[in-house]
Design a protein around this motif. Structure first.
Motif, PDB file in Angstrom:
ATOM      1  N   THR A  59       0.841  -1.195   0.000  1.00 40.73           N
ATOM      2  CA  THR A  59       0.000   0.000   0.000  1.00 40.73           C
ATOM      3  C   THR A  59       0.876   1.245   0.000  1.00 40.73           C
ATOM      4  O   THR A  59       1.843   1.338   0.762  1.00 40.73           O
ATOM      5  CB  THR A  59      -0.907   0.017   1.242  1.00 40.73           C
ATOM      6  OG1 THR A  59      -1.689  -1.182   1.253  1.00 40.73           O
ATOM      7  CG2 THR A  59      -1.830   1.213   1.235  1.00 40.73           C
ATOM      8  N   GLY A  63      -6.688   7.486  12.311  1.00 43.66           N
ATOM      9  CA  GLY A  63      -7.105   7.739  10.945  1.00 43.66           C
ATOM     10  C   GLY A  63      -6.831   9.160  10.492  1.00 43.66           C
ATOM     11  O   GLY A  63      -6.629   9.419   9.294  1.00 43.66           O
ATOM     12  N   SER A 103       0.970  -1.331   6.950  1.00 42.42           N
ATOM     13  CA  SER A 103       1.045  -0.111   6.140  1.00 42.42           C
ATOM     14  C   SER A 103       0.255   1.016   6.782  1.00 42.42           C
ATOM     15  O   SER A 103       0.652   2.187   6.719  1.00 42.42           O
ATOM     16  CB  SER A 103       0.514  -0.383   4.729  1.00 42.42           C
ATOM     17  OG  SER A 103       1.306  -1.342   4.060  1.00 42.42           O
ATOM     18  N   PHE A 104      -0.860   0.679   7.397  1.00 42.09           N
ATOM     19  CA  PHE A 104      -1.665   1.676   8.099  1.00 42.09           C
ATOM     20  C   PHE A 104      -0.835   2.341   9.194  1.00 42.09           C
ATOM     21  O   PHE A 104      -0.770   3.577   9.283  1.00 42.09           O
ATOM     22  CB  PHE A 104      -2.906   1.003   8.691  1.00 42.09           C
ATOM     23  CG  PHE A 104      -3.742   1.893   9.582  1.00 42.09           C
ATOM     24  CD1 PHE A 104      -4.724   2.712   9.044  1.00 42.09           C
ATOM     25  CD2 PHE A 104      -3.545   1.912  10.952  1.00 42.09           C
ATOM     26  CE1 PHE A 104      -5.490   3.534   9.854  1.00 42.09           C
ATOM     27  CE2 PHE A 104      -4.297   2.722  11.780  1.00 42.09           C
ATOM     28  CZ  PHE A 104      -5.280   3.542  11.225  1.00 42.09           C
ATOM     29  N   GLN A 118      -3.631   8.848   2.388  1.00 42.17           N
ATOM     30  CA  GLN A 118      -3.364   7.424   2.261  1.00 42.17           C
ATOM     31  C   GLN A 118      -4.694   6.686   2.342  1.00 42.17           C
ATOM     32  O   GLN A 118      -5.540   7.012   3.177  1.00 42.17           O
ATOM     33  CB  GLN A 118      -2.450   6.936   3.393  1.00 42.17           C
ATOM     34  CG  GLN A 118      -2.134   5.446   3.329  1.00 42.17           C
ATOM     35  CD  GLN A 118      -1.115   5.026   4.383  1.00 42.17           C
ATOM     36  OE1 GLN A 118      -0.290   5.829   4.810  1.00 42.17           O
ATOM     37  NE2 GLN A 118      -1.165   3.765   4.806  1.00 42.17           N
ATOM     38  N   GLU A 138      -2.435  -3.722   7.487  1.00 43.33           N
ATOM     39  CA  GLU A 138      -2.440  -3.194   8.853  1.00 43.33           C
ATOM     40  C   GLU A 138      -1.093  -2.579   9.202  1.00 43.33           C
ATOM     41  O   GLU A 138      -1.024  -1.536   9.863  1.00 43.33           O
ATOM     42  CB  GLU A 138      -2.806  -4.302   9.840  1.00 43.33           C
ATOM     43  CG  GLU A 138      -4.236  -4.808   9.681  1.00 43.33           C
ATOM     44  CD  GLU A 138      -4.644  -5.759  10.787  1.00 43.33           C
ATOM     45  OE1 GLU A 138      -3.768  -6.164  11.593  1.00 43.33           O
ATOM     46  OE2 GLU A 138      -5.842  -6.107  10.872  1.00 43.33           O
ATOM     47  N   LEU A 187      -3.764   9.882   8.362  1.00 39.03           N
ATOM     48  CA  LEU A 187      -3.735   9.462   6.960  1.00 39.03           C
ATOM     49  C   LEU A 187      -4.418  10.463   6.032  1.00 39.03           C
ATOM     50  O   LEU A 187      -4.420  10.280   4.816  1.00 39.03           O
ATOM     51  CB  LEU A 187      -4.423   8.104   6.798  1.00 39.03           C
ATOM     52  CG  LEU A 187      -3.924   6.950   7.662  1.00 39.03           C
ATOM     53  CD1 LEU A 187      -4.583   5.638   7.222  1.00 39.03           C
ATOM     54  CD2 LEU A 187      -2.412   6.809   7.618  1.00 39.03           C
ATOM     55  N   GLY A 247      -7.538   4.091   3.268  1.00 43.50           N
ATOM     56  CA  GLY A 247      -7.793   3.461   4.541  1.00 43.50           C
ATOM     57  C   GLY A 247      -7.563   1.962   4.522  1.00 43.50           C
ATOM     58  O   GLY A 247      -7.322   1.351   3.472  1.00 43.50           O
ATOM     59  N   LEU A 248      -7.693   1.374   5.691  1.00 44.81           N
ATOM     60  CA  LEU A 248      -7.401  -0.035   5.859  1.00 44.81           C
ATOM     61  C   LEU A 248      -8.324  -0.910   5.018  1.00 44.81           C
ATOM     62  O   LEU A 248      -7.870  -1.839   4.329  1.00 44.81           O
ATOM     63  CB  LEU A 248      -7.538  -0.386   7.348  1.00 44.81           C
ATOM     64  CG  LEU A 248      -7.027  -1.737   7.813  1.00 44.81           C
ATOM     65  CD1 LEU A 248      -5.573  -1.930   7.417  1.00 44.81           C
ATOM     66  CD2 LEU A 248      -7.187  -1.845   9.326  1.00 44.81           C
ATOM     67  N   SER A 268      -7.551  -0.609   1.299  1.00 44.61           N
ATOM     68  CA  SER A 268      -6.302  -1.303   0.991  1.00 44.61           C
ATOM     69  C   SER A 268      -6.535  -2.798   0.855  1.00 44.61           C
ATOM     70  O   SER A 268      -6.070  -3.436  -0.102  1.00 44.61           O
ATOM     71  CB  SER A 268      -5.268  -1.028   2.094  1.00 44.61           C
ATOM     72  OG  SER A 268      -4.075  -1.734   1.862  1.00 44.61           O
TER      73      SER A 268
END
Length: 847
Positions: A451, A548, A497-498, A465, A495, A551, A467-468, A471
């Motif tokens: 991601t 969040g 990458s998050f 970016q 996860e 991101l 979101g989870l 992705s």
């Protein structure tokens, strides 16, 4: 600092996984001796040994500091979770490999920050060292904690744990810091004075001298508390020529992820990929000269015995005379079975001529990074390659015999559409089709997918970016579309990458998050088996943070957490590049198309350094001679007898094999190699010794193309190249026989013998059989120990003497199993027993 006594690891290392990673003793490592007036530095990589030993930057700093008579540098790595637990349970501090003293004994701890998911490991290091976590809580009596590395360009999530952080190239600044700290030690400066003086050095960031402010959950300002230092600009090494590079590299015993001689042939990249932080922060391009690379290769291979030489750069294929360099390197090393790899190649620079050179020894990995699935999206990110470029490279690789190609992509790039995601699979299918329908083993295309994480100091630093859930959805779409036959896909955990995205553009409020998650058990987050996003989410709730929000898309005029840390590339240039991305405009490479106005170069001390192609040298590179037997000449086989005592008992069998192979290479013996795809030395070893067992009765057989001049001189030569804990006792001609069975003698010492030890022996020896049950791979097996134990007795010193019979190809036993089954030892007690193999008596038949 008071230099403490070495820690005792005798009751710890037998109980942990891969104990060899904690004993040090690598070839060319320091011996651990220190004088009171020397500045002592421990360089720390905040991950496991197998990762840290591959890090070139740490080796360079280690080399520089230890070349100074007034400074000594040692190393430490983060222990695995079992080792951390053992250290804590026994009250042993984290220690350096060279001296085995606690880290609190050092004047300076230098911690690399290579990637965001190592942040909790920094706290593990500090806590196991017995130090307060936060810089404000550490006083004059504590080591100074310095940082550096890729994440230094936004270290804010961990800034409060560091006294100072270095931005940019370290070769020059490390010497300036050492000069300053040597003076500080001699004159006993207080910590406050040291920090003031460090902050005066260009490229040194002291977090305590900058104060961020927040309103309504947003960063609104970063105040410089020293007016003379409103920001910190990275250090730039003007030339790579002559820059410190290890001539005698550290050679690991425990295998790292990249087990090879690494030579940095260039630093920096100006291709201008808009997602790439390294391409922005490591500018400008500075090439090492052809002649120096050849010298580093020559000396490095001679002093290490590595089987692979890696040419390192952000884009190795852009090196100005790569084809000539590859030809000379392969002429020099191919006949010594040393392969050359280029981990960072770019489509368009991998010519058929270079591929031909690579395959001369063994085909190393063939990896291409298209990054995006369509030409449109590659225009957005300024990749500068087309689909046809990529397919042509694949076609060339398959035609030259490669059967596996790896392609790397990202999902979630700015402006990415569903068509772009599906284009990844379409491109992979077209790539595999370039192999045609020829005969032989089918070709394979492997996809690696991650991601996209927006990084500071890049044109995409303002972007959101995904979101989870999004992705996961895009990766799942690829998994569904990709055909099963001929393709494989691996993906970076969304996860992870998050969390990487949270830290990548995070601010100092995340320091509390890091500490909270760490206290809740967060360790080794870059390893999927240890990572737990739920733990981080719990910590965020405790800290009142919405992860969040980190991101989200940033406003162009928003204060960013790293605004006071300058990479040298102007913010206005980054903003303009972002606009060009959305307009699908290409920005060319300044090496070939003139300055593009990024703002870094002053063209006096900082400017691109690209070398002209050297004149063709009529003198060919002196080749290492491929050792072959002459027609009618037989190979000469020798048996090398040796002992393994002390720390070498913690080496695994495969680790010992690699150590011996490289020792033989450094000795320049006329060693013969196997034929085939992956040539290996023709060396065979005696039965593998269990980890933790010592021996004075080990041996290996080696096949040479010609007789040794003197077997006695060979003993001396081998011992001069081996670790002190491994000693060759004699060299003989190898017997032309096959071992049918053998009797191996051991001496066992333990502090936990049962009171009725003699009764146990008498009872066992009186029995005709002693059947035990084993469970291996969920299969239950029975084994009669009694006929395998030929001798079992104690001496007046309380040592157990044990002779075990083994038959070739049949199940046998070992001393620890005897301790457990005959004497009732627990597994832990059996592992802690000191076992010495003293003799092997072989029963032979003619070969």
């Amino acid at each position: 600092m008071t230099y403490s006594q070495p820690v005792d690891l005798g009751s710890i290392l037998p109980l942990v996984r891969k104990p060899g990673q904690y004993v040090g003793g690598e070839l060319h490592a320091q011996d651990g001796s220190v004088t009171p007036d020397q500045l002592t530095v421990c360089l720390i990589f905040p991950d496991l040994y197998e990762i840290g030993m591959s890090h070139q930057g740490l080796q360079i700093l280690y080399h520089i500091l230890n070349s100074r008579p007034t400074t000594v540098a040692h190393r430490a790595y983060v222990p695995d979770v079992d080792m951390e637990e053992a250290l804590r349970s026994q009250g042993v501090p984290l220690f350096s490999l060279e001296a085995r003293v606690g880290l609190a004994s050092y004047d300076v701890l230098g911690i690399t920050l290579p990637y965001e998911l190592c942040f909790t490991n920094v706290l593990t290091v500090l806590d196991l060292a017995g130090l307060p976590l936060r810089a404000e809580s550490r006083g004059d009596e504590h080591p100074l904690v310095l940082g550096g590395g890729s994440c230094a360009f936004n270290p804010e999530p961990v800034a409060e744990f560091f006294d100072a952080i270095v931005l940019g190239d370290g070769e020059e600044i490390i010497a300036e810091i050492a000069d300053l700290l040597e003076l500080a030690k001699a004159e006993r400066w207080p910590k406050g004075q040291i920090l003031e003086r460090l902050a005066d050095l260009a490229g040194v960031y002291v977090p305590a001298f900058f104060q961020p402010s927040y309103q309504e959950g947003r960063l609104v300002s970063i105040e410089a508390l020293r007016p003379q230092t409103p920001f910190v600009r990275k250090r730039v090494l003007s030339h790579l020529d002559g820059a410190a590079a290890p001539r005698k590299p550290l050679v690991p015993v425990v295998e790292p992820v990249h087990d090879r001689l690494a030579i940095e042939i260039a630093r920096g990249c100006t291709r201008g990929c808009r997602f790439c932080q390294a391409g922005m922060t490591y500018r400008p391009v500075r090439e090492r000269t052809f002649e120096e690379i050849m010298q580093l290769a020559e000396e490095g291979i001679a002093h290490s015995g590595f089987e692979e030489l890696a040419l390192l750069s952000l884009s190795t294929g852009d090196y100005s005379c790569l084809d000539m360099l590859m030809g000379r390197l392969m002429d020099r090393f191919a006949d010594a079975y040393v392969s050359v790899s280029m981990p960072s190649m770019r489509v368009g620079t991998l010519t058929p001529e270079i591929m031909e050179q690579i395959r001369r020894v063994r085909k190393t990995g063939f990896t291409i990074a298209p990054e995006a699935g369509t030409d449109r999206l590659r225009q957005v990110i300024n990749k500068g390659i087309t689909e046809e470029d990529l397919l042509a490279t694949c076609r060339d690789a398959f035609s030259l015999g490669w059967k596996l190609i790896k392609l790397y992509f990202m999902v979630g790039l700015p402006t990415e559409s569903e068509a772009d995601v599906e284009g990844i699979v379409h491109l992979a299918r077209k790539a595999r089709a370039q192999a045609g329908q020829g005969k032989g083993r089918p070709v394979q295309v492997n996809l690696g997918v991650a991601t996209f994480v927006p990084k500071p100091h890049t044109p995409f630093q303002w972007e959101a970016q995904i979101g989870l859930e999004e992705s996961r959805a895009r990766i799942n779409r690829l998994k569904q579309m990709l055909p099963r036959q001929g393709f494989k896909i691996k993906w970076h955990d969304p996860e992870q990458s998050f969390l990487e995205g949270v830290f990548s553009r995070g601010d100092r409020r995340l320091a509390r998050l890091v500490e909270t998650a760490w206290r809740d058990g967060a360790r080794l987050d870059s390893w999927t088996e240890h990572f737990d996003l739920a733990r981080w989410q719990r910590a965020a709730t405790q800290c009142g943070l919405d992860l969040g929000q980190y991101l989200r898309r940033r406003d162009p005029d928003e204060v960013l957490p790293w605004d006071h840390l300058h990479s040298g590339v102007d913010r206005t240039y980054l903003a303009a590049e972002r606009g060009r991305a959305l307009d699908l405009h290409y920005t060319p490479d300044c090496r070939t198309h003139g300055c593009q106005g990024c703002g870094l170069c002053d063209f006096t001390t900082v400017q691109p350094v690209v070398h002209a192609r050297p004149a063709e040298d009529s003198r060919p590179a002196k080749p290492q001679v491929r050792v072959e037997t002459r027609p009618g000449q037989k190979a000469v086989a020798y048996r090398v007898h040796y002992s393994r005592l002390g720390d070498s008992r913690f080496y695994g069998h495969l680790e010992l094999l690699q150590l011996i192979f490289r020792t033989l290479q450094r000795c320049n013996l006329p060693l013969l190699f196997s034929s085939g795809f992956n040539p290996t030395p023709r060396v065979s070893f005696s039965q593998a010794l269990p980890v933790g067992v010592e021996s004075v009765a080990e041996s290996f057989d080696m096949e040479l193309a010609r007789p040794l001049a003197s077997m006695e001189e060979a003993v001396t030569l081998l011992n001069s190249r081996l670790p002190a804990s491994i000693r060759v006792t004699r060299v003989t001609l190898a017997p032309k026989t096959v071992v049918r069975s053998s009797v191996i003698s051991y001496v066992v010492r333990s502090g936990t013998w049962p009171e009725d030890v003699r009764q146990c022996i008498e009872t066992f020896l009186a029995r005709e059989s002693f059947v035990i049950e084993r469970t291996r791979k969920n299969r239950h097996q029975e084994l009669d120990l009694r006929p395998l134990v030929l001798r079992l007795e104690t001496d007046h010193q309380g040592q157990l003497h044990l002779d075990l019979l083994g038959h070739q190809g049949q199940p046998g036993t070992n001393p620890r199993e005897v301790l457990e089954k005959v004497f009732g030892f627990g597994k832990r007690e059996a592992l802690l027993a000191r076992v010495l193999k003293t003799e092997v008596r072989e029963m032979l038949t003619p070969s």
